[in-house]
Every structure is written in C-alpha cells, then in structure tokens.
Design an enzyme around this catalytic site. Structure first.
Site, PDB file in Angstrom:
ATOM      1  N   ARG A 178     -21.423  -7.130 -43.081  1.00 20.23           N
ATOM      2  CA  ARG A 178     -20.216  -7.556 -43.792  1.00 20.23           C
ATOM      3  C   ARG A 178     -19.020  -6.653 -43.494  1.00 20.23           C
ATOM      4  O   ARG A 178     -18.177  -6.394 -44.351  1.00 20.23           O
ATOM      5  CB  ARG A 178     -20.464  -7.631 -45.306  1.00 20.23           C
ATOM      6  CG  ARG A 178     -21.605  -8.565 -45.708  1.00 20.23           C
ATOM      7  CD  ARG A 178     -21.305 -10.008 -45.356  1.00 20.23           C
ATOM      8  NE  ARG A 178     -22.423 -10.884 -45.736  1.00 20.23           N
ATOM      9  CZ  ARG A 178     -23.291 -11.412 -44.870  1.00 20.23           C
ATOM     10  NH1 ARG A 178     -23.186 -11.131 -43.573  1.00 20.23           N
ATOM     11  NH2 ARG A 178     -24.253 -12.206 -45.274  1.00 20.23           N
ATOM     12  N   SER A 228     -18.471 -14.307 -54.964  1.00 19.93           N
ATOM     13  CA  SER A 228     -19.081 -13.201 -55.692  1.00 19.93           C
ATOM     14  C   SER A 228     -18.020 -12.165 -56.038  1.00 19.93           C
ATOM     15  O   SER A 228     -17.284 -11.706 -55.167  1.00 19.93           O
ATOM     16  CB  SER A 228     -20.172 -12.546 -54.846  1.00 19.93           C
ATOM     17  OG  SER A 228     -21.227 -13.444 -54.608  1.00 19.93           O
ATOM     18  N   GLU A 303     -15.898  -7.018 -54.957  1.00 18.53           N
ATOM     19  CA  GLU A 303     -15.796  -7.554 -53.607  1.00 18.53           C
ATOM     20  C   GLU A 303     -14.473  -8.289 -53.424  1.00 18.53           C
ATOM     21  O   GLU A 303     -13.864  -8.249 -52.358  1.00 18.53           O
ATOM     22  CB  GLU A 303     -16.970  -8.508 -53.362  1.00 18.53           C
ATOM     23  CG  GLU A 303     -17.035  -9.119 -51.985  1.00 18.53           C
ATOM     24  CD  GLU A 303     -18.316  -9.904 -51.766  1.00 18.53           C
ATOM     25  OE1 GLU A 303     -18.350 -10.681 -50.801  1.00 18.53           O
ATOM     26  OE2 GLU A 303     -19.262  -9.747 -52.554  1.00 18.53           O
TER      27      GLU A 303
END
Length: 332
Positions: A178, A228, A303
């Site tokens: 990521r 998320s 996030e």
C-alpha cells in the site's frame, strides 16, 4: 490567502478549453459527498493540458490540489480556496497490445479490470471491487486480498510540479504494501503501463464477481463513504483485532453525529446519511480513537485524508485532534 483572480481563470481556460468551472460544490464530486465550494475546478482533456496547468500553477501563489475520484479523502465543508485539478473520465483511454495495457490515470478501476477480463487478461482481478481510478490505485499500490497493483506495473507517465513529463519504470516507484515513493510528493501520475497474464475470460469474470459480492456483503457500499477510516496496526490486530472490531467492542457501531454515522454494517466505515459535514466525520473519528485508546491502550491512526480550505491534505485524525482537543471520552 490569495484570491482567485479573473486573469488566472482566463489563463486556465486557455490551457484547458471547456474544462474550467468556478464555484463548484465539492460535495458533488466527492465520493463521501462532503465539501464546500471550490474556487476553481479544472478537468483537462490531455496529459499535456495537465502538465501545462501544473506549470502555470507552479508560478502562482494560489493553492493547487490534484484529485481523482477522492475515494480516500474528504473536503472541509467551508470550501477550498484554490484550484482543484481533477484527473477523471476525460483522461480514461485504454490501449491493449497483447499482454501490455496502457491506461490513462482517470480510468475507473472496476470498469478497467472487468474490460480486461473480458479481453482475457488477468492478474489484477483482486482489484475488481476497489473504487477509484488506476492513477490512485498505482499511487497507493492498491488492491485487495493483500495483493497490490504494483506487481503488474511496468512504468508510469508522470508530470512534476513544474509540468515536466517523464516515464518512470516500476523499480523507481519502490512498490511496497500500500505504498510507493510517489506518495507525499508533487508528482502526478498520468498513465500506467501494465503487463498482465493471459486467462480465461469466464474464469476471470467469475473471480471478479465473487470479490465484488464479498465486498457488498461486508461493506456499506450503498451510502457515500471514504472506505476504511482507520489503518490496521499489526500490533493491535494481534491482541485486539482490526479497527472495525475494536470500535464495535467499545459500543460505537451505529453511532451518529449530525449526518454522519459509524456504519452499522462495518464499524471501520463512516457513512454519509445525508448532509454530513466534515465536522460530523471528524467528531466520530475523535470519539472512536479516544474510546478505543481508553479500552485497549492502542491509538488508531486514519487511512483517510482531510483536505483543508488551503488544499493541504492531512490524516483525518490529526485534524480531529485539533478540532476536538478537549474531547474526553476516555472514561466510562
């Protein structure tokens, strides 16, 4: 703070004809449907137009923010006093040459993955249910099932803050989980060259359908949201579990603040039930962080990113801590 002047709007219109608007409500372009008016909104038609706008803005004092589909950020409800440059459907062409694919950064990931599966090209079916554009997916090395798109990226065309164009190979991007080296820089991805694997179209499509069905069962995809909210911390995961479980365990699943709500379906999602403001979301972020910290000793970081009126992107928890410094939910 600099004011948007007629000469700037005129210069932008010359560089991106037909692609410049003023006073655009960012709630209409935000995945979370949150935000106030943007002073100037620009949607270029070509990579060269993007580079030219970047070059112009590098010589100007007004803030510039480059966005895609905004699937992991939300805007200040007071608005954005600057120039918003969107790389979207106008920059979404896809060219296939054997196993090689070159996709412009604005191509939407779900449609791209499905169309490639139809063409018998696989390897990225895991990304079939991921919202957003291929530019954003590459930037974040996104995907699902703990896989990342970077495995299949050969190169990207980028523009720097001054409008210079160059093609970078995959090694230069430094793909990790990521993450890429381009995050936190002023570099803008304009296209991505992928090398895929031949596969059976029916098998690939069935795999994508299964992933999408699984996401629909787990996540609140029927309401605007930013994906998320909190990052998964391996240390916390081992002892407490993922953020959604931690939030649910302290009794906050379904908690509402104004038009925003911690999703009753998945507690690591905050949904917009209608007319949510950035303050509503940030209050829920602060509440969840403090309650989980009090119960577990672990601090959850966000996030998702918040965009200030000056165009500065910061993790949502940083802004939440600033806005709610006296919020004390650590007892009871």
């Amino acid at each position: 703070m600099p004011l948007i002047t007629p000469d700037l709007v005129a210069a932008l219109e010359e560089l991106a004809p037909g692609g410049v608007r003023t006073g655009v409500d960012m709630a209409t372009v935000s995945a979370w449907r949150i935000g106030g008016p943007a002073d100037v909104f620009v949607e270029p038609d070509t990579a060269e137009q993007v580079a030219n706008v970047l070059r112009l803005m590098s010589q100007r004092p007004e803030p510039l923010l480059v966005i895609g589909e905004t699937t992991n950020l939300f805007f200040d409800s007071r608005g954005f006093h600057g120039v918003l440059l969107r790389i979207g459907s106008k920059l979404s062409d896809v060219h296939i040459d054997g196993n090689r694919v070159r996709a412009q950064a604005g191509a939407r990931v779900p449609e791209l993955v499905s169309s490639l599966a139809d063409a018998g090209l696989g390897g990225i079916a895991h990304a079939g249910g991921v919202p957003g554009t291929i530019g954003g997916l590459v930037l974040m090395n996104g995907g699902s099932q703990r896989k990342g798109i970077g495995t299949h990226v050969r190169s990207v065309l980028v523009a720097d803050a001054a409008g210079g164009l160059q093609r970078l190979d995959a090694q230069a991007l430094g793909f990790s989980y990521r993450h890429t080296r381009l995050q936190g820089t002023d570099v803008v991805i304009l296209d991505a060259e992928l090398e895929l694997e031949p596969g059976d179209p029916e098998t690939l499509i069935a795999e994508i359908d299964e992933i999408i069905a699984s996401r629909a069962e787990k996540f609140p995809l029927d309401l605007p949201n930013g994906g998320s909210v909190f990052l998964s911390d391996p240390a916390m995961y081992e002892i407490v579990g993922p953020p959604g479980h931690a939030i649910e365990s302290v009794g906050l699943k379904g908690l509402a603040e104004g038009g925003a709500q911690i999703s009753p379906k998945h507690a690591n999602f905050i949904v917009n039930n209608g007319r949510a403001t950035d303050d509503d979301v940030l209050r829920l972020v602060a509440t969840a962080r403090n309650k989980v910290l009090a119960a577990t000793g672990f601090t959850m970081d966000c996030e998702v990113r918040h965009v200030g009126t000056d165009g500065v992107l910061r993790p949502a928890h940083v802004v939440a801590d600033e806005r709610w410094p006296s919020l004390d939910l650590t007892k009871g």
